[in-house]
Every structure is written in C-alpha cells, then in structure tokens.
Design a protein around this motif. Structure first.
Motif, PDB file in Angstrom:
ATOM      1  N   LYS A  94     -34.377 -90.717 -65.865  1.00 45.72           N
ATOM      2  CA  LYS A  94     -33.623 -91.136 -67.049  1.00 45.72           C
ATOM      3  C   LYS A  94     -33.919 -90.196 -68.214  1.00 45.72           C
ATOM      4  N   GLY A  95     -32.872 -89.686 -68.838  1.00 49.12           N
ATOM      5  CA  GLY A  95     -33.015 -88.797 -69.976  1.00 49.12           C
ATOM      6  C   GLY A  95     -33.243 -87.349 -69.608  1.00 49.12           C
ATOM      7  N   MET A  96     -33.268 -87.042 -68.314  1.00 49.74           N
ATOM      8  CA  MET A  96     -33.544 -85.678 -67.849  1.00 49.74           C
ATOM      9  C   MET A  96     -32.246 -84.893 -67.721  1.00 49.74           C
ATOM     10  N   GLY A  97     -32.230 -83.661 -68.189  1.00 51.96           N
ATOM     11  CA  GLY A  97     -31.053 -82.814 -68.099  1.00 51.96           C
ATOM     12  C   GLY A  97     -30.880 -82.228 -66.711  1.00 51.96           C
ATOM     13  N   TYR A  98     -29.623 -81.956 -66.306  1.00 52.79           N
ATOM     14  CA  TYR A  98     -29.364 -81.402 -64.977  1.00 52.79           C
ATOM     15  C   TYR A  98     -29.989 -80.020 -64.807  1.00 52.79           C
ATOM     16  N   ASN A  99     -30.169 -79.313 -65.926  1.00 52.20           N
ATOM     17  CA  ASN A  99     -30.751 -77.974 -65.836  1.00 52.20           C
ATOM     18  C   ASN A  99     -32.219 -77.998 -65.428  1.00 52.20           C
ATOM     19  N   LYS A 100     -32.818 -79.186 -65.400  1.00 51.08           N
ATOM     20  CA  LYS A 100     -34.216 -79.311 -64.992  1.00 51.08           C
ATOM     21  C   LYS A 100     -34.358 -79.495 -63.478  1.00 51.08           C
ATOM     22  N   LEU A 101     -33.240 -79.696 -62.775  1.00 49.40           N
ATOM     23  CA  LEU A 101     -33.311 -79.885 -61.331  1.00 49.40           C
ATOM     24  C   LEU A 101     -33.760 -78.596 -60.645  1.00 49.40           C
ATOM     25  N   LEU A 102     -34.723 -78.731 -59.737  1.00 53.08           N
ATOM     26  CA  LEU A 102     -35.321 -77.575 -59.082  1.00 53.08           C
ATOM     27  C   LEU A 102     -34.797 -77.413 -57.658  1.00 53.08           C
ATOM     28  N   PRO A 103     -34.942 -76.201 -57.097  1.00 49.32           N
ATOM     29  CA  PRO A 103     -34.451 -75.965 -55.736  1.00 49.32           C
ATOM     30  C   PRO A 103     -35.027 -76.948 -54.719  1.00 49.32           C
ATOM     31  N   THR A 104     -34.190 -77.322 -53.770  1.00 47.18           N
ATOM     32  CA  THR A 104     -34.580 -78.202 -52.678  1.00 47.18           C
ATOM     33  C   THR A 104     -34.273 -77.506 -51.363  1.00 47.18           C
ATOM     34  N   ILE A 105     -35.259 -77.449 -50.492  1.00 49.32           N
ATOM     35  CA  ILE A 105     -35.136 -76.725 -49.228  1.00 49.32           C
ATOM     36  C   ILE A 105     -35.281 -77.705 -48.072  1.00 49.32           C
ATOM     37  N   THR A 106     -34.368 -77.617 -47.123  1.00 51.03           N
ATOM     38  CA  THR A 106     -34.454 -78.424 -45.910  1.00 51.03           C
ATOM     39  C   THR A 106     -34.610 -77.503 -44.706  1.00 51.03           C
ATOM     40  N   ILE A 107     -35.555 -77.835 -43.840  1.00 45.54           N
ATOM     41  CA  ILE A 107     -35.810 -77.068 -42.624  1.00 45.54           C
ATOM     42  C   ILE A 107     -35.659 -77.996 -41.428  1.00 45.54           C
ATOM     43  N   ASN A 108     -34.734 -77.671 -40.525  1.00 45.49           N
ATOM     44  CA  ASN A 108     -34.522 -78.457 -39.316  1.00 45.49           C
ATOM     45  C   ASN A 108     -34.947 -77.644 -38.102  1.00 45.49           C
ATOM     46  N   ILE A 109     -35.833 -78.205 -37.295  1.00 48.63           N
ATOM     47  CA  ILE A 109     -36.260 -77.562 -36.051  1.00 48.63           C
ATOM     48  C   ILE A 109     -35.686 -78.389 -34.911  1.00 48.63           C
ATOM     49  N   CYS A 110     -34.755 -77.799 -34.169  1.00 52.45           N
ATOM     50  CA  CYS A 110     -33.955 -78.544 -33.192  1.00 52.45           C
ATOM     51  C   CYS A 110     -34.275 -78.124 -31.761  1.00 52.45           C
ATOM     52  N   SER A 111     -34.405 -79.091 -30.879  1.00 49.70           N
ATOM     53  CA  SER A 111     -34.651 -78.809 -29.464  1.00 49.70           C
ATOM     54  C   SER A 111     -33.341 -78.777 -28.677  1.00 49.70           C
ATOM     55  N   PHE A 112     -32.304 -78.302 -29.303  1.00 39.86           N
ATOM     56  CA  PHE A 112     -30.995 -78.205 -28.662  1.00 39.86           C
ATOM     57  C   PHE A 112     -30.199 -77.116 -29.356  1.00 39.86           C
ATOM     58  N   ASP A 113     -29.159 -76.638 -28.687  1.00 39.59           N
ATOM     59  CA  ASP A 113     -28.298 -75.614 -29.277  1.00 39.59           C
ATOM     60  C   ASP A 113     -27.372 -76.261 -30.294  1.00 39.59           C
ATOM     61  N   LEU A 114     -27.201 -75.594 -31.427  1.00 37.03           N
ATOM     62  CA  LEU A 114     -26.402 -76.163 -32.509  1.00 37.03           C
ATOM     63  C   LEU A 114     -25.211 -75.287 -32.882  1.00 37.03           C
TER      64      LEU A 114
ATOM     65  N   PHE B 167     -31.963 -73.863 -40.102  1.00 35.87           N
ATOM     66  CA  PHE B 167     -31.871 -74.461 -38.772  1.00 35.87           C
ATOM     67  C   PHE B 167     -32.581 -73.534 -37.789  1.00 35.87           C
ATOM     68  N   ILE B 168     -33.563 -74.060 -37.090  1.00 36.96           N
ATOM     69  CA  ILE B 168     -34.272 -73.307 -36.055  1.00 36.96           C
ATOM     70  C   ILE B 168     -33.965 -73.964 -34.716  1.00 36.96           C
ATOM     71  N   GLU B 169     -33.385 -73.191 -33.795  1.00 37.41           N
ATOM     72  CA  GLU B 169     -32.990 -73.711 -32.484  1.00 37.41           C
ATOM     73  C   GLU B 169     -34.003 -73.243 -31.444  1.00 37.41           C
ATOM     74  N   MET B 170     -34.796 -74.191 -30.938  1.00 34.88           N
ATOM     75  CA  MET B 170     -35.906 -73.842 -30.054  1.00 34.88           C
ATOM     76  C   MET B 170     -35.444 -73.291 -28.709  1.00 34.88           C
ATOM     77  N   ASN B 171     -34.330 -73.772 -28.183  1.00 34.28           N
ATOM     78  CA  ASN B 171     -33.846 -73.257 -26.890  1.00 34.28           C
ATOM     79  C   ASN B 171     -33.555 -71.762 -26.976  1.00 34.28           C
ATOM     80  N   LYS B 172     -32.909 -71.354 -28.060  1.00 32.28           N
ATOM     81  CA  LYS B 172     -32.602 -69.937 -28.241  1.00 32.28           C
ATOM     82  C   LYS B 172     -33.882 -69.129 -28.440  1.00 32.28           C
ATOM     83  N   PHE B 173     -34.831 -69.712 -29.159  1.00 27.52           N
ATOM     84  CA  PHE B 173     -36.097 -69.013 -29.380  1.00 27.52           C
ATOM     85  C   PHE B 173     -36.830 -68.769 -28.068  1.00 27.52           C
ATOM     86  N   ILE B 174     -36.970 -69.813 -27.248  1.00 31.47           N
ATOM     87  CA  ILE B 174     -37.683 -69.678 -25.970  1.00 31.47           C
ATOM     88  C   ILE B 174     -36.978 -68.669 -25.068  1.00 31.47           C
TER      89      ILE B 174
END
Length: 315
Positions: free
Chosen positions: A116-136, A166-173
């Motif tokens: 509450k009361g916080m400006g949008y310019n204060k929002l910081l980067p958000t990183i998502t990392i998905n490690i998948c055991s299947f081809d995507l 996105f990290i695809e483990m099948n392709k990596f192996i």
C-alpha cells in the motif's frame, strides 16, 4: 579425495533429485544456502560483481486459477541481496500447462512486492526457473531457453522485470551422452548431471554420470558438499519415506492423466456429439484437471472448454 570417501552408499539408494521433495531438501534448506547460491549463479550465468552473494528463503503461496482452488506452494522462492525474487520449480510430470502456469505464478510473485502506497517504479525484477523432466519446446534442441519481453520488430528488451528460464532435462541428458557438453568447463552442466543421475520414473541410475560427477567433485567443493547432503537425505529413513510418498503421489497423478487421455480416446470424443463432449469436460473438471489438461485430453477448442467450465463454476 578417494572414491570411498565420496561413495558412501550404493548407487541404487540415491533418491531422484527431480522429485520436488528431494529437490527442496537439497536446494531449499537454510543450512544448504551456499549450495543454492552456486546453483543459481550457474543457471543465471552470473559471475564477479553480478554474482548472487546472499539469499533469503521466502515462504510463498500463490492462489489457483479458480476461486475454489487451493493455495499452491512454490518449490523454492528466494530474495537476493539486490532484492530480486527468484522462483525455482522442478517438474517431473508434463501436465500440459507448463507455460501458462509459469506466467500465472510469475505474475503473482511479481505482484506480491506491491505494498500500500508503493509506486510501480519500485517493483524489482522477478525471475522464474523451471526444470522439466520432459520435452517442452519442439522448436529447438537447446536444453536451456531464456525468455524476456522484447519489441517484435527490432528485438530490444522492454524491461528487465521478467526473466523466465526453462531447462529440459531430457535434452540435456541426450546432449551429454552425445558428448556435446563439457561439465569440466560448464558449471551448469555439472549441476544438471547431479539432477539427472537418477531417473525414478524409469527406475534407472546412470553409473557413467556418477563416475563423471565423482571426478568433478574432487575439484568442486560445492559439488562435494551437495553429494554429502544428497547421501544423508537418501540414508535417512524418515526423509526416504517422505520422498517415496511424494514420488508415489506424482506417479499416481501421472497415471490418472494417462487414464483420462485413454478414456477420451476410447469414447471417441473427437468424433462425438458436442453434448457428449460437454459431459466429458464436466467429468474431467470434477476430477480437478486444469483447462489445459482437459483440452489436451479432449482435443476440444480451448474457447469451448473455457465456456463449459465457466458455466459449471457458476452453477
């Protein structure tokens, strides 16, 4: 370091680190924070002044897609010394909703910063990392794909707030077996080998990966520390029981999805009447399948499925 010093348990006793319970015990524990920092820097390719040096684990729940859905707990959520939020998710089963679910969770994490009361310019980067055991992604053979927001024609980045891996483990192996990867000079590769050594679904352990990791651990202190934690986790009766319980649940859910797809094919949904299709959508929705899973099982237009679910939810 001798083989005996590292290999304290038989290979077939190691738990599969791609099972979310085991993954969180290794990378989501306060006492293993140093291991997590190295792992994140390897994925994000950060070194020197740009490297992550400190993290704090954040307990975070996000809501489901529908009002009646239960809260979903993220696998790992950390805040860095720069106040970036990084979410790491490990996915053993393909539920056919990975990309959309990722965007949904990313938006909730990003939005959680706003007070509450916080400006949008204060929002910081958000990183998502998905490690998948299947081809995507069929469009590429690369096992590690990174997405940002870019202008369509000139390809410049709009902002740095969104970063999704996105990290695809099948392709990596596959690439490791083809000897196109060099874990001696690629830190991420050695950590992914750690995740890929055991395949609980196939009931397979890659002894050749262990041999490579064994040699790498002689020169990588953090990797050796990870091995120690992994061994302790695998040897603990209580932890192993919790791991087995979680693995059984995941495989049971996977079997249920396969059964649903088989049921859809058996009933000939693609050729049936719309009324029959609608009844099947209702049954699948009552089984707690997501819209994307129902679309995958029925081959119906997503717009039609969304309409049926909306009508069912309003009743």
């Amino acid at each position: 370091m001798s083989e005996r010093a590292l290999r304290r348990i038989p290979l077939d006793k190691y738990v599969d680190l791609k099972v979310d319970y085991a993954f969180k015990q290794l990378f989501g524990s306060e006492q293993n924070k140093g291991i997590t920092v190295v792992f994140l820097n390897a994925i994000l390719k950060r070194t020197g002044l740009n490297a992550i040096k400190e993290i704090a684990f954040v307990s975070q729940e996000v809501g489901g897609e529908y009002q009646e859905d239960k809260q979903s707990r993220l696998d790992i959520l950390v805040k860095t010394q720069e106040d970036e939020l990084i979410n790491v998710e490990i996915q053993l089963t393909n539920q056919y909703d990975m990309v959309k679910r990722t965007l949904f969770y990313w938006s909730r994490i990003y939005n959680s910063q706003l007070q509450k009361g916080m400006g949008y310019n204060k929002l910081l980067p958000t990183i998502t990392i998905n490690i998948c055991s299947f081809d995507l992604f069929d469009q590429t053979d690369a096992f590690h794909n990174i997405f940002h927001l870019y202008e369509k024609e000139e390809k410049f980045r709009m902002d740095d707030v969104l970063e999704i891996h996105f990290i695809e483990m099948n392709k990596f192996i596959k690439q490791w077996h083809e000897k196109t990867l060099d874990p001696w000079n690629n830190i991420l590769a050695r950590w992914l080998l750690l995740l890929g050594m055991v395949d609980a679904r196939k009931k397979k352990i890659y002894a050749e990966i262990y041999q490579e990791l064994e040699a790498l651990a002689m020169r990588d202190e953090q990797l050796q520390d990870a091995f120690t934690v992994w061994q302790e986790l695998s040897q603990s009766p209580d932890e192993f029981l919790a791991y087995q319980s979680r693995l059984k649940y995941i495989l049971d859910e996977e079997a249920k999805l396969d059964d649903v797809k088989h049921m859809a094919e058996k009933e000939g949904l693609e050729k049936g009447k719309l009324l029959e299709k609608e009844e099947t959508v209702k049954r699948l929705f009552k089984l707690s399948l997501t819209m994307d899973q129902i679309v995958e099982a029925t081959s119906l237009d997503p717009v039609v499925v969304e309409r049926i679910i909306r009508e069912l939810s309003s009743n």
